[in-house]
Scaffold this active site. Structure first.
Site, short mmCIF file in Angstrom:
data_model
loop_
_atom_site.label_atom_id
_atom_site.label_comp_id
_atom_site.label_asym_id
_atom_site.label_seq_id
_atom_site.Cartn_x
_atom_site.Cartn_y
_atom_site.Cartn_z
N GLY A 18 0.79 -1.24 0.00
CA GLY A 18 0.00 0.00 0.00
C GLY A 18 0.82 1.28 0.00
N SER A 19 2.03 1.24 -0.60
CA SER A 19 2.85 2.46 -0.55
C SER A 19 2.26 3.59 -1.39
CB SER A 19 4.29 2.15 -0.97
OG SER A 19 4.38 1.89 -2.35
N ASN A 20 1.57 3.27 -2.46
CA ASN A 20 0.91 4.34 -3.24
C ASN A 20 -0.19 5.00 -2.42
OD1 ASN A 20 1.76 4.76 -6.19
ND2 ASN A 20 1.88 2.54 -5.95
N MET A 96 -4.63 -6.55 -6.59
CA MET A 96 -4.13 -7.55 -7.55
C MET A 96 -5.24 -8.38 -8.19
SD MET A 96 -1.09 -6.65 -7.57
CE MET A 96 -0.31 -7.90 -8.57
N ARG A 97 -6.40 -7.77 -8.41
CA ARG A 97 -7.51 -8.48 -9.07
C ARG A 97 -8.12 -7.59 -10.12
NH1 ARG A 97 -8.97 -12.78 -6.20
NH2 ARG A 97 -7.91 -12.83 -4.21
N HIS A 115 -0.38 1.57 -13.00
CA HIS A 115 0.31 0.39 -13.56
C HIS A 115 1.78 0.74 -13.79
CE1 HIS A 115 0.64 -3.38 -15.69
NE2 HIS A 115 1.34 -2.74 -16.61
#
Ligand code: GRF
Length: 205
Positions: A18-20, A96-97, A115
């Protein structure tokens, strides 16, 4: 003009560190991005990013698709959870889905993703490995709207990152991630103020 109680309400979808999400919340705290983080959701109850969100005082929720009989049930529950927290915009950051119909139809034109490549090059998994395998000299990151495809929605913003001959997947990933942290909040800031899509081009109002 919206007053502070009416800031665009944003849900974050994460699967891991979750760094973003943390980088975006930092800009909110610094007053550079005027949104209200409504909830952080993860499909992975063990995601490290959930702890960071709690520390920042943001409500969290987590449940995996495996807890539901169908993928549709999972997404319907996700939509209800997001709506319950007043979500207007959805920001996927390392989720990731692939998002499916229930979520996409619940927030039309208001779902973003980041992305780690210059789309449309190297969509899908392992973008940094694909980049090195292709031998390109410039890559970067892309913030785009989410549609039913994999990394195919209209592009909001891109930042270029040079690829050195000595780069590995790890070193390149670090450089791209650094660019992501300074790109995502700017892209959110732009689109929440209003936009339209002409052909494939996102035009900010
Ligand atoms: C980022 O590289 C992003 O581009 C990709 O997944 C990674 C998530 O990193 N979609 P983080 O969870 O935000 O640290």
């Amino acid at each position: 003009m919206r007053d502070s109680r009416q800031l665009p309400s944003v849900a974050f979808l994460i699967s891991g560190r979750g760094s973003n999400m943390v980088a975006i919340i930092k800009k909110v705290k610094e007053g550079k991005l005027k949104i209200k983080p409504a909830i952080v959701f993860s499909d992975n109850p063990g995601a490290d990013g959930l702890k960071s969100a709690e520390k920042a005082g943001i409500p969290v929720s987590a449940f995996p698709p495996a807890d539901f009989p169908t993928r549709e049930d999972y997404e319907n529950t996700l939509v209800n959870t997001l709506k319950k927290h007043g979500t207007e915009w959805v920001v996927a950051a390392g989720y990731m889905r692939l998002l499916k119909k229930p979520v996409i139809e619940a927030f039309p034109g208001k779902i973003l993703n980041i992305h780690p490549s210059l789309l449309p090059a190297f969509a899908g998994l392992n973008a940094q490995q694909q980049t090195i395998d292709a031998g390109v000299k410039i890559t970067g990151c892309t913030v785009h709207f989410v549609d039913m495809g994999m990394d195919t929605g209209p592009i909001v913003m891109q930042t270029a990152v040079p690829v050195e001959e000595t780069d590995t997947v790890e070193s390149l990933s670090r450089k791209i991630l650094h660019a992501e942290h300074d790109t995502y909040w700017r892209a959110i800031k732009k689109v929440v103020s209003g936009y339209e899509v002409r052909g494939r081009t996102v035009v900010i109002k």
